[in-house]
Design a protein around this motif. Structure first.
Motif, PDB file in Angstrom:
ATOM      1  N   SER A  30      41.652 -34.915 -18.432  1.00  0.00           N
ATOM      2  CA  SER A  30      40.606 -36.336 -18.592  1.00  0.00           C
ATOM      3  C   SER A  30      39.827 -36.224 -17.106  1.00  0.00           C
ATOM      4  CB  SER A  30      41.761 -37.581 -18.502  1.00  0.00           C
ATOM      5  OG  SER A  30      42.391 -37.552 -17.378  1.00  0.00           O
ATOM      6  N   ALA A  31      38.919 -37.111 -17.148  1.00  0.00           N
ATOM      7  CA  ALA A  31      37.827 -37.145 -16.156  1.00  0.00           C
ATOM      8  C   ALA A  31      38.452 -37.466 -14.696  1.00  0.00           C
ATOM      9  CB  ALA A  31      36.854 -38.214 -16.560  1.00  0.00           C
ATOM     10  N   GLY A  32      39.480 -38.369 -14.736  1.00  0.00           N
ATOM     11  CA  GLY A  32      40.115 -38.751 -13.474  1.00  0.00           C
ATOM     12  C   GLY A  32      40.990 -37.684 -12.793  1.00  0.00           C
ATOM     13  N   THR A  33      41.676 -36.604 -13.427  1.00  0.00           N
ATOM     14  CA  THR A  33      42.432 -35.736 -12.924  1.00  0.00           C
ATOM     15  C   THR A  33      41.680 -34.339 -12.670  1.00  0.00           C
ATOM     16  OG1 THR A  33      43.392 -35.343 -15.013  1.00  0.00           O
ATOM     17  CG2 THR A  33      44.394 -37.115 -13.630  1.00  0.00           C
ATOM     18  N   SER A  34      42.226 -33.756 -11.760  1.00  0.00           N
ATOM     19  CA  SER A  34      41.815 -32.313 -11.691  1.00  0.00           C
ATOM     20  C   SER A  34      42.983 -31.367 -10.822  1.00  0.00           C
ATOM     21  CB  SER A  34      40.486 -32.078 -10.712  1.00  0.00           C
ATOM     22  OG  SER A  34      40.912 -32.579  -9.372  1.00  0.00           O
ATOM     23  N   PRO A  35      42.924 -30.205 -11.177  1.00  0.00           N
ATOM     24  CA  PRO A  35      44.192 -29.302 -10.659  1.00  0.00           C
ATOM     25  C   PRO A  35      43.960 -29.092  -9.140  1.00  0.00           C
ATOM     26  CG  PRO A  35      43.079 -28.472 -12.731  1.00  0.00           C
ATOM     27  CD  PRO A  35      42.235 -29.437 -12.163  1.00  0.00           C
ATOM     28  N   SER A  36      44.684 -28.945  -8.503  1.00  0.00           N
ATOM     29  CA  SER A  36      44.846 -28.649  -7.103  1.00  0.00           C
ATOM     30  C   SER A  36      44.185 -27.408  -6.875  1.00  0.00           C
ATOM     31  CB  SER A  36      46.023 -28.796  -6.239  1.00  0.00           C
ATOM     32  OG  SER A  36      46.909 -28.069  -6.536  1.00  0.00           O
ATOM     33  N   PRO A  37      43.908 -27.044  -5.747  1.00  0.00           N
ATOM     34  CA  PRO A  37      43.366 -25.682  -5.372  1.00  0.00           C
ATOM     35  C   PRO A  37      44.553 -24.361  -5.696  1.00  0.00           C
ATOM     36  CG  PRO A  37      42.619 -27.010  -3.765  1.00  0.00           C
ATOM     37  CD  PRO A  37      43.383 -27.783  -4.679  1.00  0.00           C
ATOM     38  N   ALA A  38      45.639 -24.850  -5.389  1.00  0.00           N
ATOM     39  CA  ALA A  38      46.638 -24.017  -5.403  1.00  0.00           C
ATOM     40  C   ALA A  38      47.172 -23.968  -7.162  1.00  0.00           C
ATOM     41  CB  ALA A  38      47.958 -24.427  -4.687  1.00  0.00           C
ATOM     42  N   GLY A  39      46.995 -22.574  -7.642  1.00  0.00           N
ATOM     43  CA  GLY A  39      47.237 -22.343  -8.965  1.00  0.00           C
ATOM     44  C   GLY A  39      48.517 -22.231  -9.213  1.00  0.00           C
ATOM     45  N   GLY A  40      49.278 -22.204 -10.302  1.00  0.00           N
ATOM     46  CA  GLY A  40      50.608 -21.915 -10.695  1.00  0.00           C
ATOM     47  C   GLY A  40      50.712 -20.584 -10.505  1.00  0.00           C
ATOM     48  N   THR A  41      52.296 -20.285 -10.513  1.00  0.00           N
ATOM     49  CA  THR A  41      52.759 -18.906 -10.386  1.00  0.00           C
ATOM     50  C   THR A  41      53.966 -18.641 -11.568  1.00  0.00           C
ATOM     51  OG1 THR A  41      54.466 -19.399  -8.916  1.00  0.00           O
ATOM     52  CG2 THR A  41      52.254 -18.715  -7.983  1.00  0.00           C
ATOM     53  N   ALA A  42      53.859 -17.371 -12.009  1.00  0.00           N
ATOM     54  CA  ALA A  42      54.966 -17.084 -12.944  1.00  0.00           C
ATOM     55  C   ALA A  42      56.100 -16.304 -12.091  1.00  0.00           C
ATOM     56  CB  ALA A  42      54.235 -16.030 -13.978  1.00  0.00           C
ATOM     57  N   SER A  43      57.262 -16.440 -12.494  1.00  0.00           N
ATOM     58  CA  SER A  43      58.421 -15.977 -11.932  1.00  0.00           C
ATOM     59  C   SER A  43      59.412 -15.290 -13.018  1.00  0.00           C
ATOM     60  CB  SER A  43      59.185 -16.637 -11.100  1.00  0.00           C
ATOM     61  OG  SER A  43      59.779 -17.991 -11.696  1.00  0.00           O
ATOM     62  N   ALA A  44      59.409 -14.106 -13.419  1.00  0.00           N
ATOM     63  CA  ALA A  44      59.915 -13.633 -14.740  1.00  0.00           C
ATOM     64  C   ALA A  44      60.217 -12.069 -14.417  1.00  0.00           C
ATOM     65  CB  ALA A  44      59.134 -13.828 -15.762  1.00  0.00           C
ATOM     66  N   THR A  45      61.148 -11.638 -15.038  1.00  0.00           N
ATOM     67  CA  THR A  45      61.712 -10.063 -14.978  1.00  0.00           C
ATOM     68  C   THR A  45      60.884  -9.341 -15.795  1.00  0.00           C
ATOM     69  OG1 THR A  45      63.698 -10.571 -16.010  1.00  0.00           O
ATOM     70  CG2 THR A  45      63.987 -10.652 -13.637  1.00  0.00           C
ATOM     71  N   THR A  58      55.649 -21.382 -13.624  1.00  0.00           N
ATOM     72  CA  THR A  58      55.138 -22.800 -13.068  1.00  0.00           C
ATOM     73  C   THR A  58      53.863 -23.068 -13.233  1.00  0.00           C
ATOM     74  OG1 THR A  58      56.673 -21.951 -11.255  1.00  0.00           O
ATOM     75  CG2 THR A  58      55.390 -23.644 -10.517  1.00  0.00           C
ATOM     76  N   GLY A  59      53.798 -24.387 -13.562  1.00  0.00           N
ATOM     77  CA  GLY A  59      52.413 -24.828 -13.888  1.00  0.00           C
ATOM     78  C   GLY A  59      51.483 -25.215 -12.920  1.00  0.00           C
ATOM     79  N   ASP A  60      50.178 -25.552 -12.884  1.00  0.00           N
ATOM     80  CA  ASP A  60      49.479 -25.942 -11.676  1.00  0.00           C
ATOM     81  C   ASP A  60      49.757 -27.249 -11.349  1.00  0.00           C
ATOM     82  OD1 ASP A  60      47.800 -23.495 -11.963  1.00  0.00           O
ATOM     83  OD2 ASP A  60      46.188 -24.741 -13.320  1.00  0.00           O
ATOM     84  N   THR A  61      49.806 -27.597  -9.811  1.00  0.00           N
ATOM     85  CA  THR A  61      49.896 -28.551  -9.438  1.00  0.00           C
ATOM     86  C   THR A  61      48.663 -29.796  -9.799  1.00  0.00           C
ATOM     87  OG1 THR A  61      51.079 -28.019  -7.811  1.00  0.00           O
ATOM     88  CG2 THR A  61      50.207 -30.068  -7.241  1.00  0.00           C
ATOM     89  N   ILE A  62      48.817 -30.642 -10.475  1.00  0.00           N
ATOM     90  CA  ILE A  62      47.938 -31.688 -10.854  1.00  0.00           C
ATOM     91  C   ILE A  62      47.909 -32.790 -10.113  1.00  0.00           C
ATOM     92  CG2 ILE A  62      46.916 -33.032 -13.002  1.00  0.00           C
ATOM     93  CD1 ILE A  62      46.996 -29.946 -13.460  1.00  0.00           C
ATOM     94  N   GLY A  63      46.678 -33.084  -9.324  1.00  0.00           N
ATOM     95  CA  GLY A  63      46.512 -34.412  -8.688  1.00  0.00           C
ATOM     96  C   GLY A  63      46.215 -35.560  -9.558  1.00  0.00           C
ATOM     97  N   THR A  64      47.240 -36.631  -9.443  1.00  0.00           N
ATOM     98  CA  THR A  64      46.641 -37.769 -10.117  1.00  0.00           C
ATOM     99  C   THR A  64      46.658 -38.931  -9.246  1.00  0.00           C
ATOM    100  OG1 THR A  64      49.091 -38.619 -10.336  1.00  0.00           O
ATOM    101  CG2 THR A  64      48.509 -36.989 -11.895  1.00  0.00           C
ATOM    102  N   ARG A  65      46.085 -40.111  -9.604  1.00  0.00           N
ATOM    103  CA  ARG A  65      45.832 -41.238  -8.819  1.00  0.00           C
ATOM    104  C   ARG A  65      47.132 -41.784  -8.105  1.00  0.00           C
ATOM    105  NH1 ARG A  65      43.752 -46.935 -11.751  1.00  0.00           N
ATOM    106  NH2 ARG A  65      43.691 -48.214  -9.586  1.00  0.00           N
ATOM    107  N   TYR A  66      48.310 -41.259  -8.559  1.00  0.00           N
ATOM    108  CA  TYR A  66      49.494 -41.908  -7.599  1.00  0.00           C
ATOM    109  C   TYR A  66      50.462 -40.680  -7.064  1.00  0.00           C
ATOM    110  CZ  TYR A  66      48.374 -46.086 -10.398  1.00  0.00           C
ATOM    111  OH  TYR A  66      47.709 -47.297 -10.789  1.00  0.00           O
ATOM    112  N   GLY A  67      49.616 -39.349  -7.410  1.00  0.00           N
ATOM    113  CA  GLY A  67      50.581 -38.290  -6.459  1.00  0.00           C
ATOM    114  C   GLY A  67      50.437 -37.118  -7.536  1.00  0.00           C
ATOM    115  N   PRO A  68      50.894 -35.992  -6.947  1.00  0.00           N
ATOM    116  CA  PRO A  68      50.903 -34.634  -7.575  1.00  0.00           C
ATOM    117  C   PRO A  68      52.103 -34.553  -8.636  1.00  0.00           C
ATOM    118  CG  PRO A  68      51.916 -34.598  -5.561  1.00  0.00           C
ATOM    119  CD  PRO A  68      51.548 -35.934  -5.623  1.00  0.00           C
ATOM    120  N   VAL A  69      51.589 -33.936  -9.859  1.00  0.00           N
ATOM    121  CA  VAL A  69      52.670 -33.880 -10.831  1.00  0.00           C
ATOM    122  C   VAL A  69      52.669 -32.233 -11.136  1.00  0.00           C
ATOM    123  CG1 VAL A  69      53.380 -34.078 -13.394  1.00  0.00           C
ATOM    124  CG2 VAL A  69      52.125 -36.091 -11.721  1.00  0.00           C
ATOM    125  N   GLN A  70      53.902 -31.533 -11.116  1.00  0.00           N
ATOM    126  CA  GLN A  70      53.848 -30.121 -11.279  1.00  0.00           C
ATOM    127  C   GLN A  70      55.249 -29.922 -12.278  1.00  0.00           C
ATOM    128  OE1 GLN A  70      54.560 -27.274  -7.989  1.00  0.00           O
ATOM    129  NE2 GLN A  70      53.379 -25.877  -8.932  1.00  0.00           N
TER     130      GLN A  70
END
Length: 147
Positions: A30-45, A58-70
């Protein structure tokens, strides 16, 4: 008698209107949210979906109006088996309360749907959108690893 008929008809029309206006949102940002500069990482064997290996992405950290969601998604044989919220809005008691009831609902819906095509939780629109976007980035990583 006429008043009862008009009241009933108005009530039914209102309910139909409310049900038809419920927006179905997909995983598009949506227009009001954008991913943070730090991308997600994968941890797998090993790649998820190959030979029964389990992998967590691990998904990207998404900055929202009320705080980050990951979130982090665990996949086995290409299916989502678990989702863990790593970050949710928690700046105040109300934020923690909303996340406390919204995240379990979002997790259950995503596990059932096996995708990010889930409805937003009422009263937690920003958290819901951040959750979907972070989950989508984790699933995109899993898809990229399997190709």
């Amino acid at each position: 008698m006429r008043r009862a008929a008009v009241t009933t008809l108005t009530s039914v029309a209102g309910i139909v209107l409310l049900l038809s206006l419920k927006p179905h949102q997909d995983a598009a940002p949506s227009a009001g949210t954008s991913p943070s500069p730090a991308g997600g990482t994968a941890s797998a064997t090993a790649p998820a979906g190959r030979g029964g290996a389990t992998a967590t992405f691990t998904g990207d950290t998404i900055g929202t109006r009320y705080g980050p969601v990951q979130v982090a998604a665990t996949l086995k044989h290409g299916r989502i088996t678990a989702i863990k919220a790593l970050q949710v809005p928690s700046g105040n008691g109300r934020d923690r309360e909303i996340a406390g009831y919204a995240v379990p609902q979002l997790t259950q819906e995503a596990l059932s749907a096996q995708s990010t095509r889930i409805d937003a939780v009422s009263g937690a629109t920003y958290t819901s959108e951040g959750y979907r976007q972070s989950l989508q980035s984790a699933l995109d990583q899993a898809r990229g690893q399997n190709h």
